[in-house]
Write a protein that holds these residues in place. Structure first.
Motif, mmCIF file in Angstrom:
data_model
loop_
_atom_site.group_PDB
_atom_site.id
_atom_site.type_symbol
_atom_site.label_atom_id
_atom_site.label_comp_id
_atom_site.label_asym_id
_atom_site.label_seq_id
_atom_site.Cartn_x
_atom_site.Cartn_y
_atom_site.Cartn_z
ATOM 1 N N ASP A 54 -7.944 -0.076 10.766
ATOM 2 C CA ASP A 54 -7.888 -0.508 9.464
ATOM 3 C C ASP A 54 -6.080 -0.216 9.047
ATOM 4 O O ASP A 54 -5.217 -1.027 8.415
ATOM 5 C CB ASP A 54 -8.509 -0.685 8.415
ATOM 6 C CG ASP A 54 -10.092 -0.679 8.632
ATOM 7 O OD1 ASP A 54 -9.857 -1.626 9.510
ATOM 8 O OD2 ASP A 54 -10.943 0.046 8.627
ATOM 9 N N VAL A 55 -5.374 0.839 9.006
ATOM 10 C CA VAL A 55 -4.471 1.335 8.553
ATOM 11 C C VAL A 55 -2.928 1.834 10.367
ATOM 12 O O VAL A 55 -4.345 3.021 10.781
ATOM 13 C CB VAL A 55 -4.699 2.308 7.108
ATOM 14 C CG1 VAL A 55 -3.169 3.221 7.059
ATOM 15 C CG2 VAL A 55 -5.189 1.773 7.014
ATOM 16 N N HIS A 85 0.909 -1.192 -0.463
ATOM 17 C CA HIS A 85 -0.271 0.089 -0.141
ATOM 18 C C HIS A 85 0.647 1.017 0.035
ATOM 19 O O HIS A 85 1.824 1.160 0.886
ATOM 20 C CB HIS A 85 -0.776 0.031 1.281
ATOM 21 C CG HIS A 85 -1.904 -0.554 1.573
ATOM 22 N ND1 HIS A 85 -3.287 -1.234 0.137
ATOM 23 C CD2 HIS A 85 -1.692 -2.119 2.139
ATOM 24 C CE1 HIS A 85 -4.069 -2.578 0.695
ATOM 25 N NE2 HIS A 85 -3.100 -3.010 1.452
ATOM 26 N N ASP A 139 -2.489 4.596 -3.332
ATOM 27 C CA ASP A 139 -4.738 4.071 -2.471
ATOM 28 C C ASP A 139 -4.629 5.466 -1.858
ATOM 29 O O ASP A 139 -6.230 5.525 -1.761
ATOM 30 C CB ASP A 139 -3.759 3.033 -0.803
ATOM 31 C CG ASP A 139 -3.174 2.085 -1.337
ATOM 32 O OD1 ASP A 139 -4.590 0.785 -1.187
ATOM 33 O OD2 ASP A 139 -2.118 1.546 -1.307
ATOM 34 N N VAL A 196 -12.653 3.981 5.842
ATOM 35 C CA VAL A 196 -11.381 2.886 6.470
ATOM 36 C C VAL A 196 -11.438 4.068 7.889
ATOM 37 O O VAL A 196 -11.061 5.117 7.594
ATOM 38 C CB VAL A 196 -10.401 3.043 5.182
ATOM 39 C CG1 VAL A 196 -9.172 2.820 6.366
ATOM 40 C CG2 VAL A 196 -11.003 2.505 4.639
ATOM 41 N N ARG A 202 -9.953 -1.745 -1.596
ATOM 42 C CA ARG A 202 -8.205 -1.737 -1.739
ATOM 43 C C ARG A 202 -8.164 -2.529 -0.593
ATOM 44 O O ARG A 202 -6.632 -2.553 -0.502
ATOM 45 C CB ARG A 202 -8.693 -0.334 -1.726
ATOM 46 C CG ARG A 202 -6.578 0.178 -2.732
ATOM 47 C CD ARG A 202 -7.210 1.212 -2.653
ATOM 48 N NE ARG A 202 -8.301 1.424 -3.776
ATOM 49 C CZ ARG A 202 -8.405 2.567 -4.190
ATOM 50 N NH1 ARG A 202 -7.992 3.855 -3.853
ATOM 51 N NH2 ARG A 202 -9.421 3.254 -5.243
ATOM 52 N N PHE A 203 -8.190 -2.514 1.098
ATOM 53 C CA PHE A 203 -7.100 -2.518 2.387
ATOM 54 C C PHE A 203 -7.721 -4.151 2.057
ATOM 55 O O PHE A 203 -6.929 -4.597 2.910
ATOM 56 C CB PHE A 203 -7.273 -1.617 2.952
ATOM 57 C CG PHE A 203 -6.357 -0.518 2.885
ATOM 58 C CD1 PHE A 203 -4.887 -0.179 3.616
ATOM 59 C CD2 PHE A 203 -7.050 0.802 2.850
ATOM 60 C CE1 PHE A 203 -4.352 0.222 2.897
ATOM 61 C CE2 PHE A 203 -6.289 2.020 2.734
ATOM 62 C CZ PHE A 203 -4.824 2.012 2.854
ATOM 63 N N HIS A 204 -8.707 -4.349 2.235
ATOM 64 C CA HIS A 204 -9.616 -5.683 2.497
ATOM 65 C C HIS A 204 -10.294 -5.870 1.454
ATOM 66 O O HIS A 204 -11.318 -6.238 1.472
ATOM 67 C CB HIS A 204 -10.043 -5.986 3.199
ATOM 68 C CG HIS A 204 -9.761 -4.969 4.532
ATOM 69 N ND1 HIS A 204 -10.575 -4.255 5.184
ATOM 70 C CD2 HIS A 204 -9.026 -5.349 5.637
ATOM 71 C CE1 HIS A 204 -9.500 -3.760 6.326
ATOM 72 N NE2 HIS A 204 -8.361 -4.428 6.945
ATOM 73 N N ALA A 213 -3.211 -2.796 8.585
ATOM 74 C CA ALA A 213 -1.436 -2.160 7.992
ATOM 75 C C ALA A 213 -0.786 -1.345 8.642
ATOM 76 O O ALA A 213 -1.630 -0.114 8.416
ATOM 77 C CB ALA A 213 -2.263 -2.078 6.450
#
Length: 451
Positions: free
Chosen positions: A242-243, A9, A53, A223, A445-447, A276
């Protein structure tokens, strides 16, 4: 170790007028129109061309002050924090100029009501087709407290406990509408099904009862992003994020932090693969390694010693008498522990100062140049290889790219490093085809499904 199909990412952190390089605002290769929409839309189109991202906007709610409560140094030098546009308003202009790029907005839980956070971010999320991230901060300074009518910022544990309640309430508000609650059924004259809309459970903890005036997000929910690095901050990130945006000066520090974060996420009952870890990097590029180091030296040469010492004093709330360039940076940092309000950032500064046996002058220059963040200095192919090695070794799930100069540093990265990452199979070549307007949502995109 990574599989051969894993991709990293990339998030761009954008906070003019300085970024992490203090002379950004006056460098001849930097744009100075950061109070115009065009600055952000042009930059966002560059990032979208590079398949980033997200564009992430940090924020603070006061001009940084020194030990005497003065903002003179910050404003005179154009220091970090001298200018902050409202992130949600700014990202609304970016949303209209892009189709795929994620939109990361910083909003404080300490001074912003849960209902207002939920409504503002979900409004932008709907208007952008599901591309919003909330960077959760608790605010850290008395100067910010003063702007909201309080004498002092609350203690860290109290701020984080309140943030836990705010985040849970925001999530409850976002989930108050079931996905099919908005029916728009003309023949039955039913706009929405009230049985599928609910208030916040348990009375909303005294923060908000709901329901929100907006239906469910196109991406389920925005997110969640967070940058806590203290013990309390890591627990918070492990529970919600999440990030995770991190600061680390070495590859080993990155690996240690990522292992710790994943362990805490597992202890909190979460899948660590859904958190992430993205450490900050400030690449300095040139056609060759020698050219890149020459470009770095040009950045250093623009620094003025008296100026960077004054900025360091402001950051650490130190008096002028403590800024002898030849004194130990470690001693200075220990005397002013807690001054920045960021325990993780201060720990990184202290570890680096000890490891490199820095003087106060060394620390002032490093702080003004990159805030001592990880700094690859090389040709685009070599920087891409370095980032891939970090990714493949489990040091990171990707990176927050912090440009030295706006917008040339990000243009160089997109034009030079991105193709090399793509050639190595470590970064996407397109955004894909799922979701609104031909683009995947930021959550997807992240999951990704099955991921």
């Amino acid at each position: 170790m990574r599989s051969s199909t894993d991709t990293m990412h990339l998030v761009a952190m954008v906070n003019p007028p300085t970024s992490q390089y203090s002379e950004n605002w006056r460098h001849p290769l930097s744009r100075q129109d950061w109070l115009s929409a065009g600055f952000y839309t042009d930059l966002a189109r560059t990032l979208e061309r590079g398949c980033f991202d997200m564009l992430f906007l940090p924020d603070a709610l006061a001009v940084p002050e020194d030990h005497a409560g003065s903002y003179d140094t910050t404003l005179r030098t154009g220091g970090k924090g001298s200018i902050y546009l409202d992130p949600v308003v700014t990202l609304a202009t970016v949303a209209s100029a892009t189709t795929h790029l994620g939109l990361g907005a910083t909003v404080s839980t300490t001074f912003t009501p849960a209902y207002l956070i939920a409504r503002k971010l979900l409004s932008l999320d709907h208007l952008s087709g599901g591309r919003v991230a909330w960077n959760i901060v608790t605010s850290t300074t008395d100067a910010e407290a003063h702007n909201f009518g309080f004498e002092h910022i609350p203690p860290k544990d109290e701020r984080y406990s309140h943030a836990d309640e705010v985040v849970q309430t925001v999530l409850d508000l976002w989930e108050g509408w079931q996905p099919d609650a908005l029916t728009l059924d003309g023949p039955s004259r039913q706009f929405a099904d009230p049985a599928k809309v609910s208030r916040v459970p348990d009375g909303g903890r005294g923060l908000s009862r709901g329901p929100l005036t907006l239906p469910r997000s196109p991406q389920g929910r925005p997110v969640l992003m967070q940058a806590g690095a203290s013990d309390r901050g890591l627990d918070f990130a492990a529970r919600w994020a999440d990030v995770v945006f991190a600061v680390a000066a070495t590859a080993e520090d990155m690996r240690d932090q990522r292992r710790e974060l994943r362990a805490r996420a597992a202890a909190a009952g979460r899948d660590p693969d859904r958190v992430a870890y993205l450490p900050a990097v400030q690449p300095v590029l040139g056609p060759t390694r020698a050219a890149a180091h020459s470009a770095l030296q040009e950045l250093v040469d623009m620094l003025d010693l008296d100026d960077v010492l004054a900025k360091l004093a402001r950051l650490l709330h130190a008096g002028p008498e403590e800024l002898d360039p030849d004194l130990s940076a470690e001693d200075l940092l220990l005397r002013h522990a807690g001054a920045t309000g960021s325990e993780g950032f201060e720990r990184m500064l202290l570890d680096t100062a000890r490891r490199e046996r820095m003087t106060v002058q060394d620390l002032a220059i490093g702080q003004a140049l990159s805030q001592l963040h990880y700094q690859p200095v090389n040709s685009p192919d070599a920087v891409a290889e370095e980032l891939c090695e970090l990714f493949d070794s489990g040091a990171a799930d990707g990176f927050v790219v912090m440009p030295a100069l706006y917008q040339s540093s990000l243009e160089q990265f997109v034009n030079g490093v991105i193709p090399e990452l793509q050639r190595r199979g470590r970064f996407r070549r397109s955004y894909g085809s799922a979701g609104p307007a031909g683009a995947a949502t930021l959550q997807e995109r992240f999951h990704p499904a099955g991921g």
